[in-house]
Design a protein around this motif. Structure first.
Motif, short mmCIF file in Angstrom:
data_model
loop_
_atom_site.label_atom_id
_atom_site.label_comp_id
_atom_site.label_asym_id
_atom_site.label_seq_id
_atom_site.Cartn_x
_atom_site.Cartn_y
_atom_site.Cartn_z
N ILE A 1 0.37 -1.40 0.13
CA ILE A 1 -0.22 -0.29 -0.03
C ILE A 1 0.90 1.00 -0.27
N GLU A 2 0.88 1.95 -1.05
CA GLU A 2 1.18 3.54 -1.22
C GLU A 2 1.71 4.20 0.06
N GLY A 3 2.23 4.20 0.71
CA GLY A 3 2.34 5.01 2.09
C GLY A 3 2.89 7.19 1.74
N VAL A 4 2.73 7.58 2.19
CA VAL A 4 3.17 8.88 2.09
C VAL A 4 3.85 9.11 3.82
N ASP A 5 3.70 9.36 4.62
CA ASP A 5 3.52 9.40 5.83
C ASP A 5 4.29 9.04 6.84
N MET A 6 5.43 8.38 6.86
CA MET A 6 5.81 7.36 8.34
C MET A 6 6.89 7.80 9.16
N GLU A 7 6.60 9.04 9.53
CA GLU A 7 7.16 9.79 10.10
C GLU A 7 7.07 9.12 12.01
N PHE A 8 7.63 9.00 12.63
CA PHE A 8 7.97 8.05 14.32
C PHE A 8 7.15 9.31 14.82
N GLY A 9 4.96 8.76 15.43
CA GLY A 9 4.07 9.71 15.90
C GLY A 9 3.49 10.29 15.11
N ALA A 10 3.46 10.14 13.81
CA ALA A 10 2.70 10.87 12.67
C ALA A 10 1.23 9.47 12.37
N GLU A 11 0.00 10.40 12.33
CA GLU A 11 -1.05 9.36 12.36
C GLU A 11 -1.21 8.62 10.93
N MET A 12 -1.39 8.02 10.53
CA MET A 12 -2.52 6.92 8.94
C MET A 12 -2.91 8.23 8.20
N THR A 13 -2.45 8.14 7.49
CA THR A 13 -2.86 8.76 5.99
C THR A 13 -4.55 8.16 6.11
N PRO A 14 -5.72 9.91 5.80
CA PRO A 14 -6.71 9.18 5.16
C PRO A 14 -6.86 7.74 4.06
N ALA A 15 -5.96 7.87 3.21
CA ALA A 15 -5.87 7.42 2.06
C ALA A 15 -5.96 6.23 2.11
N VAL A 16 -4.52 6.13 2.85
CA VAL A 16 -3.95 4.87 3.27
C VAL A 16 -5.04 3.38 4.34
N GLY A 17 -5.38 4.52 4.50
CA GLY A 17 -6.89 4.38 6.31
C GLY A 17 -7.43 3.11 4.99
N ALA A 18 -8.10 4.17 4.32
CA ALA A 18 -8.99 4.01 2.88
C ALA A 18 -9.09 2.31 2.55
N ALA A 19 -7.26 2.42 2.18
CA ALA A 19 -6.95 1.00 1.51
C ALA A 19 -6.68 0.07 2.67
N VAL A 20 -6.33 0.34 3.13
CA VAL A 20 -6.78 -1.20 3.81
C VAL A 20 -8.29 -1.55 4.46
N ALA A 21 -9.09 -0.91 4.53
CA ALA A 21 -10.47 -1.16 4.63
C ALA A 21 -10.81 -1.60 3.74
N SER A 22 -10.99 -1.08 2.10
CA SER A 22 -11.41 -2.02 1.26
C SER A 22 -9.88 -2.95 0.75
#
Length: 163
Positions: free
Chosen positions: A127-148
């Protein structure tokens, strides 16, 4: 059925292990772990689910000796694609010099060699990620991909097992 669904269904028709990789404390990097945890609730028939976070090497011999023919690594990727886009192919199709590779390149390469020596077919569902910094929240697009992907994979269950 889409190409992704067809290829996943073919893997899951034989014994498979879905392996969740990543660090949930690093935003999008936790996508593979989140997907594996969701799938563990209702795993596809004939499949097992394993969460390894960022220590795949600690589980590689367990996977190598296990019954699964297909090992499907669930992980975040960085390929320059749109956030939440999905890549699925044999791990050997990806190399360090090409786009679309896991954020855990070194451990994946070594693990894949061991697994392939034991007759496993190793896949990367990224799954293409964007923000992988420590303490970051999962971006909405990545969360949606996980759900799909969770819905897609659980939808591949045989009808008699889906209820």
């Amino acid at each position: 059925m889409s190409g992704l669904a067809e290829r996943l269904a073919a893997c899951l028709a034989e014994t498979a292990c879905l392996v969740g990789m990543g660090n949930p404390m690093r935003g999008d990097d936790g996508a593979g772990v989140l997907l594996a945890e969701a799938l563990a609730v209702k795993p596809p028939a004939g499949a097992t689910v394993l969460v390894v976070e960022d220590v795949l090497e600690n589980f590689v011999f367990r996977l190598a000796k296990g019954p699964a023919k297909h090992v499907i690594l669930l992980d975040a990727v960085v390929s320059g694609g749109a956030a939440g886009s999905v890549l699925f192919d044999r791990l050997s199709a990806f190399s360090e010099g090409t786009a679309g590779f896991s954020t855990h390149k070194a451990s994946l390469s070594l693990a894949a060699k061991v697994l392939e020596q034991h007759g496993k077919v190793v896949w990367l569902l990224g799954i293409e990620g964007v923000d992988m910094e420590f303490g970051a929240e999962m971006t909405p697009a990545v969360g949606a991909a996980v759900a799909s992907l969770t819905a897609l994979i659980q939808g591949l269950l045989p009808r008699e097992l889906a209820s």
